[in-house]
Design a protein around this motif. Structure first.
Motif, PDB file in Angstrom:
ATOM      1  N   CYS A  89      -3.816   5.326-110.429  1.00  0.00           N
ATOM      2  CA  CYS A  89      -3.702   5.796-109.039  1.00  0.00           C
ATOM      3  C   CYS A  89      -2.918   7.113-108.944  1.00  0.00           C
ATOM      4  CB  CYS A  89      -3.021   4.743-108.171  1.00  0.00           C
ATOM      5  SG  CYS A  89      -4.009   3.272-107.951  1.00  0.00           S
ATOM      6  N   VAL A  90      -1.872   7.188-109.718  1.00  0.00           N
ATOM      7  CA  VAL A  90      -0.989   8.350-109.599  1.00  0.00           C
ATOM      8  C   VAL A  90      -1.616   9.592-110.251  1.00  0.00           C
ATOM      9  CG1 VAL A  90       0.556   8.336-111.622  1.00  0.00           C
ATOM     10  CG2 VAL A  90       1.491   8.552-109.348  1.00  0.00           C
ATOM     11  N   THR A  91      -2.553   9.398-111.166  1.00  0.00           N
ATOM     12  CA  THR A  91      -3.164  10.555-111.848  1.00  0.00           C
ATOM     13  C   THR A  91      -4.576  10.860-111.352  1.00  0.00           C
ATOM     14  OG1 THR A  91      -3.943   9.108-113.622  1.00  0.00           O
ATOM     15  CG2 THR A  91      -1.859  10.265-113.998  1.00  0.00           C
ATOM     16  N   ALA A  92      -5.163   9.992-110.532  1.00  0.00           N
ATOM     17  CA  ALA A  92      -6.579  10.159-110.158  1.00  0.00           C
ATOM     18  C   ALA A  92      -6.838  11.523-109.492  1.00  0.00           C
ATOM     19  CB  ALA A  92      -7.003   9.028-109.219  1.00  0.00           C
ATOM     20  N   VAL A  93      -6.136  11.802-108.418  1.00  0.00           N
ATOM     21  CA  VAL A  93      -6.390  13.056-107.699  1.00  0.00           C
ATOM     22  C   VAL A  93      -5.881  14.273-108.491  1.00  0.00           C
ATOM     23  CG1 VAL A  93      -6.064  14.314-105.535  1.00  0.00           C
ATOM     24  CG2 VAL A  93      -6.392  11.847-105.495  1.00  0.00           C
ATOM     25  N   PRO A  94      -4.653  14.213-109.074  1.00  0.00           N
ATOM     26  CA  PRO A  94      -4.214  15.382-109.851  1.00  0.00           C
ATOM     27  C   PRO A  94      -5.172  15.745-110.988  1.00  0.00           C
ATOM     28  CG  PRO A  94      -2.402  13.840-109.568  1.00  0.00           C
ATOM     29  CD  PRO A  94      -3.615  13.196-108.976  1.00  0.00           C
ATOM     30  N   SER A  95      -5.706  14.736-111.674  1.00  0.00           N
ATOM     31  CA  SER A  95      -6.635  15.039-112.774  1.00  0.00           C
ATOM     32  C   SER A  95      -7.897  15.699-112.242  1.00  0.00           C
ATOM     33  CB  SER A  95      -7.041  13.758-113.514  1.00  0.00           C
ATOM     34  OG  SER A  95      -5.917  13.163-114.069  1.00  0.00           O
ATOM     35  N   ALA A  96      -8.417  15.157-111.144  1.00  0.00           N
ATOM     36  CA  ALA A  96      -9.637  15.733-110.565  1.00  0.00           C
ATOM     37  C   ALA A  96      -9.381  17.169-110.107  1.00  0.00           C
ATOM     38  CB  ALA A  96     -10.109  14.874-109.400  1.00  0.00           C
ATOM     39  N   VAL A  97      -8.221  17.393-109.506  1.00  0.00           N
ATOM     40  CA  VAL A  97      -7.891  18.730-109.014  1.00  0.00           C
ATOM     41  C   VAL A  97      -7.713  19.706-110.179  1.00  0.00           C
ATOM     42  CG1 VAL A  97      -6.037  20.061-107.916  1.00  0.00           C
ATOM     43  CG2 VAL A  97      -6.950  18.021-106.800  1.00  0.00           C
ATOM     44  N   GLN A  98      -7.004  19.243-111.208  1.00  0.00           N
ATOM     45  CA  GLN A  98      -6.759  20.114-112.368  1.00  0.00           C
ATOM     46  C   GLN A  98      -8.082  20.529-113.020  1.00  0.00           C
ATOM     47  OE1 GLN A  98      -3.308  19.441-114.594  1.00  0.00           O
ATOM     48  NE2 GLN A  98      -3.627  21.582-115.056  1.00  0.00           N
ATOM     49  N   SER A  99      -8.954  19.574-113.271  1.00  0.00           N
ATOM     50  CA  SER A  99     -10.217  19.943-113.914  1.00  0.00           C
ATOM     51  C   SER A  99     -11.093  20.730-112.946  1.00  0.00           C
ATOM     52  CB  SER A  99     -10.938  18.711-114.449  1.00  0.00           C
ATOM     53  OG  SER A  99     -11.349  17.900-113.383  1.00  0.00           O
ATOM     54  N   ILE A 159     -10.078  22.881-110.709  1.00  0.00           N
ATOM     55  CA  ILE A 159      -9.603  24.274-110.679  1.00  0.00           C
ATOM     56  C   ILE A 159     -10.134  24.995-111.918  1.00  0.00           C
ATOM     57  CG2 ILE A 159      -7.568  25.752-110.904  1.00  0.00           C
ATOM     58  CD1 ILE A 159      -6.059  23.696-109.178  1.00  0.00           C
ATOM     59  N   GLY A 160     -10.057  24.335-113.054  1.00  0.00           N
ATOM     60  CA  GLY A 160     -10.497  24.951-114.315  1.00  0.00           C
ATOM     61  C   GLY A 160     -11.975  25.277-114.317  1.00  0.00           C
ATOM     62  N   SER A 161     -12.775  24.403-113.718  1.00  0.00           N
ATOM     63  CA  SER A 161     -14.225  24.612-113.779  1.00  0.00           C
ATOM     64  C   SER A 161     -14.763  25.355-112.565  1.00  0.00           C
ATOM     65  CB  SER A 161     -14.921  23.253-113.865  1.00  0.00           C
ATOM     66  OG  SER A 161     -14.717  22.520-112.681  1.00  0.00           O
ATOM     67  N   GLY A 162     -13.935  25.548-111.568  1.00  0.00           N
ATOM     68  CA  GLY A 162     -14.421  26.166-110.330  1.00  0.00           C
ATOM     69  C   GLY A 162     -15.047  25.152-109.390  1.00  0.00           C
ATOM     70  N   PHE A 163     -15.052  23.884-109.796  1.00  0.00           N
ATOM     71  CA  PHE A 163     -15.674  22.843-108.999  1.00  0.00           C
ATOM     72  C   PHE A 163     -14.926  22.621-107.689  1.00  0.00           C
ATOM     73  CE2 PHE A 163     -16.892  18.324-108.250  1.00  0.00           C
ATOM     74  CZ  PHE A 163     -18.242  18.556-108.086  1.00  0.00           C
ATOM     75  N   ALA A 193      -0.898  16.454-107.015  1.00  0.00           N
ATOM     76  CA  ALA A 193      -2.051  17.357-106.895  1.00  0.00           C
ATOM     77  C   ALA A 193      -1.657  18.630-106.152  1.00  0.00           C
ATOM     78  CB  ALA A 193      -3.188  16.642-106.162  1.00  0.00           C
ATOM     79  N   ALA A 194      -0.826  18.481-105.140  1.00  0.00           N
ATOM     80  CA  ALA A 194      -0.366  19.657-104.385  1.00  0.00           C
ATOM     81  C   ALA A 194       0.406  20.604-105.297  1.00  0.00           C
ATOM     82  CB  ALA A 194       0.508  19.205-103.215  1.00  0.00           C
ATOM     83  N   MET A 195       1.252  20.023-106.153  1.00  0.00           N
ATOM     84  CA  MET A 195       2.012  20.862-107.093  1.00  0.00           C
ATOM     85  C   MET A 195       1.067  21.590-108.062  1.00  0.00           C
ATOM     86  SD  MET A 195       5.045  18.094-107.794  1.00  0.00           S
ATOM     87  CE  MET A 195       6.025  19.025-108.959  1.00  0.00           C
ATOM     88  N   GLY A 236      -4.938  33.594-103.340  1.00  0.00           N
ATOM     89  CA  GLY A 236      -6.227  33.809-104.003  1.00  0.00           C
ATOM     90  C   GLY A 236      -6.291  33.142-105.353  1.00  0.00           C
ATOM     91  N   SER A 237      -5.618  32.012-105.471  1.00  0.00           N
ATOM     92  CA  SER A 237      -5.493  31.397-106.805  1.00  0.00           C
ATOM     93  C   SER A 237      -6.201  30.049-106.909  1.00  0.00           C
ATOM     94  CB  SER A 237      -4.012  31.225-107.139  1.00  0.00           C
ATOM     95  OG  SER A 237      -3.384  30.393-106.189  1.00  0.00           O
ATOM     96  N   LEU A 238      -7.151  29.777-106.013  1.00  0.00           N
ATOM     97  CA  LEU A 238      -7.812  28.462-106.057  1.00  0.00           C
ATOM     98  C   LEU A 238      -8.580  28.236-107.352  1.00  0.00           C
ATOM     99  CD1 LEU A 238      -9.293  27.609-102.559  1.00  0.00           C
ATOM    100  CD2 LEU A 238      -7.810  26.209-103.963  1.00  0.00           C
ATOM    101  N   SER A 239      -9.083  29.313-107.935  1.00  0.00           N
ATOM    102  CA  SER A 239      -9.875  29.119-109.151  1.00  0.00           C
ATOM    103  C   SER A 239      -9.188  29.685-110.384  1.00  0.00           C
ATOM    104  CB  SER A 239     -11.254  29.763-108.987  1.00  0.00           C
ATOM    105  OG  SER A 239     -11.097  31.149-108.804  1.00  0.00           O
ATOM    106  N   HIS A 240      -7.926  30.066-110.273  1.00  0.00           N
ATOM    107  CA  HIS A 240      -7.195  30.566-111.452  1.00  0.00           C
ATOM    108  C   HIS A 240      -6.563  29.380-112.154  1.00  0.00           C
ATOM    109  CE1 HIS A 240      -6.553  34.695-109.347  1.00  0.00           C
ATOM    110  NE2 HIS A 240      -7.810  34.340-109.450  1.00  0.00           N
TER     111      HIS A 240
END
Lengths: 267, 349
Positions: free
Chosen positions: A76-86, A88-92, A163-165, A262-266
């Motif tokens: 639960c604690v990693t679900a959204v951060p992991s999705a957000v991290q990947s 950002i990396g893929s532009g998804f 995820a916000a961090m 302007g860092s959503l995809s960086h």
């Protein structure tokens, strides 16, 4: 909202099950986890019985719920951060945010599949526990399920802060690890919090899992009703409301910050 | 241009955007709270009408993608205003997202383990396509980009051109009012690219969709785009029809194959109305067979077809043979370089 969440869950499910062997192995792994817990708990039963009188006296279901809870907290604690991290990396993430889908639906949808899968695994492990001799109070299942939902919401919401961090600074620091470690050591996963030294017990008051686990076990294994566990459920509810507000607010702020920088995809 | 409806669907006014510059560790330690900025967009103003194709030209780093992201509400401008179909991108981003679709050249925002239809199904829902229309829209979009027969193949098995087409199909799903395409034919083979341009022109013009496309492709800039803007380091240096920009820089030019006498005749016409200049074409190696000589002729007049006809009529009327006469092409690189050079010299194109 419902359509968006369902579409994201379905896509994640199809993605996960496209790895067919991995899907089968995941189910098999559950049994490999439960069986050693059974033998270890049986060996420790004489030592632990006195300490867990309010929670059913049997150490196997106590320990099994602890193992399941830690696994669920971690998911639960990693679900959204992991999705957000990947994402950002893929532009998804940008692709999602460029659509008209409500932010709240995206936030729920991004974490929904791993959490749903984690809950299903938890249910399967509990069922495996029954097959190995764990006994439940069937009348307590609805209340226990409600408590489990609150535990999931609290830790999903902590994940929103992480995820916000990540959105703002590309790292959640030690937050998710700290939550899992604190839950493991102070949340009453493998031993009741009453047995730890009193000064550490005070720290466990800020660990949401201890309220959830204690109430869950008392209801499911000790036959307690809502009035018996109202204090723990109330604390859990307060955590859920507070963390959801903080987490969702933080995530919206971080997205605004990233749009400004302007860092959503960086990554 | 006269046939274009006059309503501006996309209006960008004075948009400025800068990014925080990355600093070295020592710099961060010495001045932790200091920030340096690098400008990505400087007071950019463009507008795109219903049914119009508007091209953004410029070198890498000119600000094309940043401008698209600002319009798509993925970035907030530091100053200026973006309006899409009347909605303000800063004050009402949800409305803007409902009208805009973005397809970036380097994007990887797809579910790689799903097939094309499953991918589009997700984005159709996210884009608010009604339940009853999802399947129809998916087939329509896939058909438009030539991916209708990809069946159950996972996107991870697609070629880069197929991925590019799928991204464009995704952008078409919601039938946007404003379509932002970043190098849409970059990974397409020449035949697919040509067909795709024809599809864009046919479908999107009929729908009254405004298209802003960043391109390095001359066919797109000269033939597909109604107007273009040349960007350099975040600033718009010139706006207009690509052919007009070329004309403004080089004049209207024809490559003419004629006899040496014909060349002399043309030289005699310089400065006397139709012909502005004649230049011998630089021919590496041997001269062309048959004694023809090639010259580039700059002509006066707004109507390029009429000017070409007058040029040929003048030569033939004076008894000089003409083997060929065609508008002289200019590469996109030449156009951009010339616009930038003019700007550097303080000349407005």
């Amino acid at each position: 909202m419902r359509r968006t969440v369902w579409a994201l869950v379905r896509a994640s499910w199809l993605t996960a099950t496209s790895y067919r062997l991995q899907t089968v192995m995941t189910v098999l792994t559950l049994w490999v986890t439960v069986v050693p817990v059974y033998f270890l708990a049986t060996a420790l039963q004489p030592t632990m019985a006195a300490a867990i009188q309010d929670e059913g006296r049997s150490y196997f279901p106590f320990m099994l719920t602890g193992v399941i809870a830690i696994s669920l907290v971690s998911v639960c604690v990693t679900a959204v951060p992991s999705a957000v991290q990947s994402g950002i990396g893929s532009g998804f993430l940008e692709s999602l945010l460029a659509t008209r889908a409500p932010r709240s639906a995206l936030v729920v949808g991004l974490g929904a599949y791993p959490i749903a899968w984690g809950v299903l695994r938890a249910v399967l492990m509990l069922a495996a526990g029954v097959a190995l001799g764990a006994r439940w109070h069937l009348a307590g299942i609805p209340l226990a399920a409600a408590i489990a939902v609150l535990v999931v919401v609290v830790h999903w919401a902590i994940g929103l802060v992480a995820a916000a961090m990540i959105v703002a600074w590309r790292t959640a620091g030690p937050l998710t690890t700290a939550v899992v470690v604190a839950s493991t050591l102070l949340g009453g996963a493998y031993y009741p919090t009453q047995v730890i030294p009193s000064w550490i017990q005070r720290l466990s008051a800020i660990v949401p899992l201890q309220y959830g686990l204690r109430a869950f076990r008392q209801v499911l294994f000790g036959g307690a009703n809502l009035a018996d566990v109202s204090g723990d459920v109330g604390a859990l509810l307060a955590f859920a409301v507070a963390f959801t507000a903080i987490g969702y607010g933080a995530l919206l702020l971080s997205l605004q910050y990233a749009r400004r920088r302007g860092s959503l995809s960086h990554f | 241009m006269d046939t274009l409806p006059m309503r501006d669907l996309l209006v960008v006014e004075g948009v400025t955007k800068s990014f925080v510059k990355r600093r070295s560790w020592s710099e961060v330690v010495r001045r932790p709270f200091h920030a340096e900025h690098v400008a990505a967009l400087r007071e950019v103003s463009v507008s795109v009408r219903e049914g119009e194709f508007f091209g953004l030209l410029g070198a890498n780093g000119a600000g094309k993608t940043t401008l698209m992201k600002v319009i798509a509400t993925l970035m907030l401008p530091d100053a200026g205003r973006v309006s899409v179909d009347g909605a303000d991108a800063v004050r009402d981003p949800v409305a803007v997202r409902g009208s805009v679709a973005l397809s970036l050249a380097s994007e990887r925002g797809l579910y790689w383990r799903l097939n094309a239809r499953e991918n589009l199904r997700v984005f159709a829902v996210l884009s608010g396509v009604p339940d009853g229309e999802v399947s129809t829209r998916i087939e329509e979009a896939l058909g438009a980009v030539g991916l209708a027969d990809t069946g159950l193949r996972m996107v991870s098995e697609f070629s880069s051109g197929m991925v590019q087409r799928l991204l464009i199909a995704r952008a078409l799903l919601a039938r946007p009012r404003v379509l932002l395409l970043d190098e849409p034919t970059r990974s397409l083979d020449p035949i697919t690219a040509r067909d795709f341009r024809a599809f864009l022109r046919r479908e999107l013009t009929n729908r009254g969709c405004a298209v802003l496309l960043a391109t390095h492709n001359a066919d797109e800039a000269f033939d597909l785009c109604d107007r273009v803007a040349v960007l350099e380091r975040g600033r718009v240096l010139a706006t207009g029809r690509a052919h007009d920009l070329v004309a403004a820089i080089h004049g209207r030019r024809f490559a003419v194959e004629t006899t040496p006498e014909g060349e002399g005749f043309l030289l005699g016409l310089v400065g006397r109305g139709l012909v502005l200049a004649v230049a011998r074409r630089d021919l590496p190696g041997a001269p062309p067979p048959g004694g023809w000589t090639r010259v580039v002729v700059s002509v006066a007049g707004e109507d390029i077809a009429a000017a070409g006809a007058s040029l040929v009529a003048a030569l033939v009327g004076a008894g000089h043979a003409v083997a060929s006469c065609a508008p002289e092409g200019t590469s996109l690189a030449d156009l951009i370089q010339a616009v930038v050079a003019n700007a550097d010299a303080g000349v407005r194109t």
